[in-house]
Design a protein around this motif. Structure first.
Motif, PDB file in Angstrom:
ATOM      1  N   TYR A 173       0.818  -1.219   0.000  1.00 29.45           N
ATOM      2  CA  TYR A 173       0.000   0.000   0.000  1.00 29.45           C
ATOM      3  C   TYR A 173       0.850   1.267   0.000  1.00 29.45           C
ATOM      4  O   TYR A 173       0.562   2.212  -0.715  1.00 29.45           O
ATOM      5  N   ASP A 174       1.902   1.299   0.784  1.00 29.70           N
ATOM      6  CA  ASP A 174       2.752   2.489   0.885  1.00 29.70           C
ATOM      7  C   ASP A 174       3.805   2.585  -0.214  1.00 29.70           C
ATOM      8  O   ASP A 174       4.477   3.602  -0.326  1.00 29.70           O
ATOM      9  N   GLU A 231       5.144   2.932  -4.019  1.00 31.46           N
ATOM     10  CA  GLU A 231       4.691   3.435  -5.319  1.00 31.46           C
ATOM     11  C   GLU A 231       4.634   2.281  -6.313  1.00 31.46           C
ATOM     12  O   GLU A 231       3.693   2.147  -7.084  1.00 31.46           O
ATOM     13  N   ARG A 285      -6.199   0.023  -3.560  1.00 29.14           N
ATOM     14  CA  ARG A 285      -5.986   1.010  -2.489  1.00 29.14           C
ATOM     15  C   ARG A 285      -7.262   1.227  -1.672  1.00 29.14           C
ATOM     16  O   ARG A 285      -7.223   1.332  -0.452  1.00 29.14           O
TER      17      ARG A 285
END
Length: 96
Positions: free
Chosen positions: A9-10, A12, A82
């Motif tokens: 999730y964090d 890129e 996301r």
């Protein structure tokens, strides 16, 4: 698969090799347990591949790619992925 999505999730984007190192599992298991199912469900997508970066010298420098042979695919979460992780986090916070 939700744990994998929470992990990326964090980020890129990430490579399969990076996921292998982080989860300490083989390439085949990363591909069959996480990448393929999540791509089929539209939670992951291929952010950069050989075709999208082959002639763009600025991107090649940014990723440190000298030859197309040494290039690795970069994967990333889709917007749908996301949102799924955000909903998951909200459910956990509501239970506490």
């Amino acid at each position: 698969q939700i744990e994998f999505m929470c992990w990326c999730y964090d980020l890129e984007f990430f490579t399969k090799r990076y996921a292998m190192k982080e989860f300490k599992i083989s390439e085949g298991k990363v591909r069959s347990n996480y990448l393929q199912p999540l791509i089929e469900k539209d939670f992951l997508y291929i952010h950069f591949d050989r075709k999208s970066i082959s002639k763009d010298t600025e991107k090649r420098q940014m990723f440190g790619i000298e030859h197309t042979i040494s290039y690795r695919y970069r994967y990333a979460l889709t917007q749908k992925g996301r949102l799924m992780v955000s909903r998951y986090y909200n459910l956990i916070l509501e239970d506490q």
